[in-house]
Scaffold this motif. Structure first.
Motif, PDB file in Angstrom:
ATOM      1  N   TRP A 191       0.762  -1.146  -0.020  1.00  0.00           N
ATOM      2  CA  TRP A 191      -0.022  -0.107  -0.039  1.00  0.00           C
ATOM      3  C   TRP A 191       0.860   1.243   0.155  1.00  0.00           C
ATOM      4  O   TRP A 191       0.358   2.131  -0.662  1.00  0.00           O
ATOM      5  CB  TRP A 191      -1.036   0.026   1.264  1.00  0.00           C
ATOM      6  N   LYS A 192       1.935   1.171   0.783  1.00  0.00           N
ATOM      7  CA  LYS A 192       3.023   2.443   0.826  1.00  0.00           C
ATOM      8  C   LYS A 192       3.345   2.748  -0.551  1.00  0.00           C
ATOM      9  O   LYS A 192       3.538   4.034  -1.033  1.00  0.00           O
ATOM     10  CB  LYS A 192       4.030   2.301   1.951  1.00  0.00           C
ATOM     11  N   VAL A 193       3.955   1.532  -1.297  1.00  0.00           N
ATOM     12  CA  VAL A 193       4.368   1.946  -2.528  1.00  0.00           C
ATOM     13  C   VAL A 193       3.517   2.457  -3.508  1.00  0.00           C
ATOM     14  O   VAL A 193       3.625   3.498  -4.230  1.00  0.00           O
ATOM     15  CB  VAL A 193       5.226   0.377  -2.889  1.00  0.00           C
ATOM     16  N   VAL A 194       2.302   1.975  -3.277  1.00  0.00           N
ATOM     17  CA  VAL A 194       1.093   2.255  -4.434  1.00  0.00           C
ATOM     18  C   VAL A 194       0.926   3.605  -4.191  1.00  0.00           C
ATOM     19  O   VAL A 194       0.822   4.600  -4.890  1.00  0.00           O
ATOM     20  CB  VAL A 194      -0.124   1.432  -4.110  1.00  0.00           C
ATOM     21  N   GLU A 195       0.722   3.984  -2.855  1.00  0.00           N
ATOM     22  CA  GLU A 195       0.445   5.519  -2.532  1.00  0.00           C
ATOM     23  C   GLU A 195       1.717   6.538  -2.934  1.00  0.00           C
ATOM     24  O   GLU A 195       1.363   7.434  -3.580  1.00  0.00           O
ATOM     25  CB  GLU A 195       0.205   5.925  -1.015  1.00  0.00           C
ATOM     26  N   LEU A 196       2.784   6.026  -2.850  1.00  0.00           N
ATOM     27  CA  LEU A 196       3.917   6.948  -2.957  1.00  0.00           C
ATOM     28  C   LEU A 196       3.899   6.946  -4.742  1.00  0.00           C
ATOM     29  O   LEU A 196       4.086   7.927  -5.357  1.00  0.00           O
ATOM     30  CB  LEU A 196       5.336   6.099  -2.692  1.00  0.00           C
ATOM     31  N   ALA A 197       3.664   5.790  -5.472  1.00  0.00           N
ATOM     32  CA  ALA A 197       3.564   5.758  -6.749  1.00  0.00           C
ATOM     33  C   ALA A 197       2.411   6.993  -7.275  1.00  0.00           C
ATOM     34  O   ALA A 197       2.738   7.509  -8.399  1.00  0.00           O
ATOM     35  CB  ALA A 197       3.372   4.465  -7.435  1.00  0.00           C
ATOM     36  N   MET A 198       1.340   7.057  -6.751  1.00  0.00           N
ATOM     37  CA  MET A 198       0.168   8.005  -7.078  1.00  0.00           C
ATOM     38  C   MET A 198       0.637   9.186  -6.807  1.00  0.00           C
ATOM     39  O   MET A 198       0.530  10.219  -7.608  1.00  0.00           O
ATOM     40  CB  MET A 198      -1.024   7.447  -6.394  1.00  0.00           C
ATOM     41  N   ILE A 199       1.385   9.532  -5.770  1.00  0.00           N
ATOM     42  CA  ILE A 199       1.788  11.029  -5.477  1.00  0.00           C
ATOM     43  C   ILE A 199       2.921  11.307  -6.587  1.00  0.00           C
ATOM     44  O   ILE A 199       3.000  12.582  -7.031  1.00  0.00           O
ATOM     45  CB  ILE A 199       2.424  11.097  -3.984  1.00  0.00           C
ATOM     46  N   CYS A 200       3.798  10.501  -6.849  1.00  0.00           N
ATOM     47  CA  CYS A 200       4.907  10.732  -7.791  1.00  0.00           C
ATOM     48  C   CYS A 200       4.386  11.012  -9.167  1.00  0.00           C
ATOM     49  O   CYS A 200       4.980  11.735  -9.947  1.00  0.00           O
ATOM     50  CB  CYS A 200       5.943   9.695  -7.978  1.00  0.00           C
ATOM     51  N   THR A 201       3.315  10.504  -9.433  1.00  0.00           N
ATOM     52  CA  THR A 201       2.556  10.670 -10.873  1.00  0.00           C
ATOM     53  C   THR A 201       1.480  11.601 -10.895  1.00  0.00           C
ATOM     54  O   THR A 201       0.714  11.641 -11.854  1.00  0.00           O
ATOM     55  CB  THR A 201       2.183   9.300 -11.399  1.00  0.00           C
ATOM     56  N   ARG A 202       1.300  12.541  -9.856  1.00  0.00           N
ATOM     57  CA  ARG A 202       0.504  13.539 -10.004  1.00  0.00           C
ATOM     58  C   ARG A 202       0.773  14.357 -11.291  1.00  0.00           C
ATOM     59  O   ARG A 202       1.707  14.772 -11.829  1.00  0.00           O
ATOM     60  CB  ARG A 202       0.552  14.564  -8.835  1.00  0.00           C
ATOM     61  N   ASP A 203      -0.357  14.669 -11.757  1.00  0.00           N
ATOM     62  CA  ASP A 203      -0.097  15.738 -12.993  1.00  0.00           C
ATOM     63  C   ASP A 203       0.419  17.023 -12.890  1.00  0.00           C
ATOM     64  O   ASP A 203       1.316  17.162 -13.854  1.00  0.00           O
ATOM     65  CB  ASP A 203      -1.401  15.886 -13.574  1.00  0.00           C
ATOM     66  N   GLU A 204       0.462  17.492 -12.003  1.00  0.00           N
ATOM     67  CA  GLU A 204       1.294  18.683 -11.592  1.00  0.00           C
ATOM     68  C   GLU A 204       2.482  18.642 -11.106  1.00  0.00           C
ATOM     69  O   GLU A 204       2.444  17.830  -9.725  1.00  0.00           O
ATOM     70  CB  GLU A 204       0.443  20.049 -10.897  1.00  0.00           C
ATOM     71  N   SER A 205       3.688  18.750 -11.403  1.00  0.00           N
ATOM     72  CA  SER A 205       4.953  18.498 -11.014  1.00  0.00           C
ATOM     73  C   SER A 205       5.170  19.128  -9.547  1.00  0.00           C
ATOM     74  O   SER A 205       5.967  18.521  -8.734  1.00  0.00           O
ATOM     75  CB  SER A 205       6.128  19.016 -12.042  1.00  0.00           C
ATOM     76  N   ALA A 206       4.714  20.379  -9.267  1.00  0.00           N
ATOM     77  CA  ALA A 206       4.919  21.043  -8.010  1.00  0.00           C
ATOM     78  C   ALA A 206       4.216  20.185  -6.871  1.00  0.00           C
ATOM     79  O   ALA A 206       4.809  20.169  -5.695  1.00  0.00           O
ATOM     80  CB  ALA A 206       4.215  22.231  -8.075  1.00  0.00           C
ATOM     81  N   ASN A 207       3.205  18.987  -7.172  1.00  0.00           N
ATOM     82  CA  ASN A 207       2.771  18.481  -6.148  1.00  0.00           C
ATOM     83  C   ASN A 207       3.359  17.074  -6.132  1.00  0.00           C
ATOM     84  O   ASN A 207       2.771  16.100  -5.195  1.00  0.00           O
ATOM     85  CB  ASN A 207       1.147  18.314  -6.397  1.00  0.00           C
TER      86      ASN A 207
END
Length: 334
Positions: free
Chosen positions: A264-280
């Motif tokens: 779950w932690k890796v999936v959540e981290l992956a989702m944050i890394c692939t946010r559309d806006e780079s600043a986020n």
């Protein structure tokens, strides 16, 4: 620039002639891969050290520039999780890069089954991406450099499955020119959507690509899934998470041997890394920190403190609604 590079590189690494490369590779007899501009061959130095020789067969200005960029990049960076440059050849029209040979192939080969002799378990995949993340963090923070072509096929594996990031041919320094408009480069499936729209490059483009790799290690699937219809892995996982279940996306080759918390932690981290806006998106330093946590969780499971059948679920609202740059994972209730 070329003359300056030759002078600089000659002080640090060996310059081979084309005839020497023919001897090293037994007249280019064993192909082990293909790079962006030519074939990669296996070879032996005089002391029997194994090497990989990446040739550049395209006689174009772009090919020549990318070759010079890779030589320069590899000669300037030194990290245990970056492929080591042994030497190079610039002999007339014959261009080649000679670097250490990694016998286990690429992460992509193992995930896709191309290397079917051994299946990477969850702990090994975590170690590999942690080491790759450390190399990228070094490039970003220590060298002011963006890799620009982060993908699982550019994560090579040594004899003991240690990870080394390769192919710095597209790398660009961003310390003094972080947001310059440049020629669009990268690999479909891994390319930052913001970068594709704006042509504006920064280190968060690498972070997006790395997020795709994190999804690959969880699912065992490529960036573009084509089983029924073409769908990007980010969209695929978002659809699965919308149902509140992750079991359907976890690679069946794990056979249940993993702690769900770390997945779950890796999936959540992956989702944050692939946010559309780079600043986020997080920095690679953030990614390294949280992957270390994931490795520790899996180590505890393997020491018998957690059972592989134990499953827990985290609130996924932080993935879809949070736009904070802080990346934090609260303890998961059982």
């Amino acid at each position: 620039m070329e003359q300056h590079l030759d002078t600089q590189v000659q002080r640090e690494i060996k310059k081979f002639s084309h005839e020497e490369l023919k001897a090293i590779t037994n007249n280019f007899s064993r192909k082990i891969g293909r790079g962006g501009f030519g074939i990669v061959y296996h070879g032996y130095l005089e002391n029997q050290t194994e090497v990989a020789v990446k040739t550049c067969t395209l006689e174009s200005t772009q090919a020549n520039k990318q070759f010079l960029a890779e030589v320069r990049s590899l000669s300037l960076v030194h990290h245990k999780n970056l492929v080591t440059l042994v030497g190079y050849c610039k002999d007339g029209v014959n261009l080649a890069v000679v670097y250490e040979y990694l016998p286990r192939g690429s992460l992509f080969d193992h995930l896709t089954g191309k290397n079917s002799s051994f299946s990477l378990n969850w702990r090994m995949r975590l170690n590999i991406v942690l080491e790759a993340a450390q190399a990228l963090d070094y490039l970003h923070t220590g060298c002011g450099m963006v890799h620009r072509d982060v993908k699982s096929s550019n994560i090579l594996l040594g004899q003991n499955f240690e990870a080394k990031v390769s192919d710095l041919g597209l790398a660009k320094m961003f310390s003094a020119d972080a947001n310059s408009i440049i020629t669009l480069s990268g690999t479909p499936g891994y390319m930052d959507p913001e970068y594709q729209l704006t042509f504006t490059l920064n280190e968060k483009s690498d972070v997006y690509s790395f997020g795709v790799i994190l999804m690959e290690i969880v699912t065992g699937e490529p960036p573009i899934l084509t089983a029924r219809e073409s769908i990007h892995i980010v969209k695929f996982i978002k659809q699965k998470l919308a149902t509140g279940s992750i079991d359907d996306v976890v690679d069946s080759r794990f056979e249940g041997q993993y702690d769900m918390n770390s997945v779950w932690k890796v999936v959540e981290l992956a989702m944050i890394c692939t946010r559309d806006e780079s600043a986020n998106r997080p920095t690679m330093a953030d990614v390294v920190m949280h992957l270390k946590d994931c490795v520790q969780i899996e180590e505890h499971r393997q020491r018998g403190k957690l059972q592989p059948s134990e499953k827990s679920y985290m609130n996924m609202s932080s993935i879809s609604t949070s736009h904070s740059m802080s990346v934090s994972f609260a303890p998961i209730s059982r």
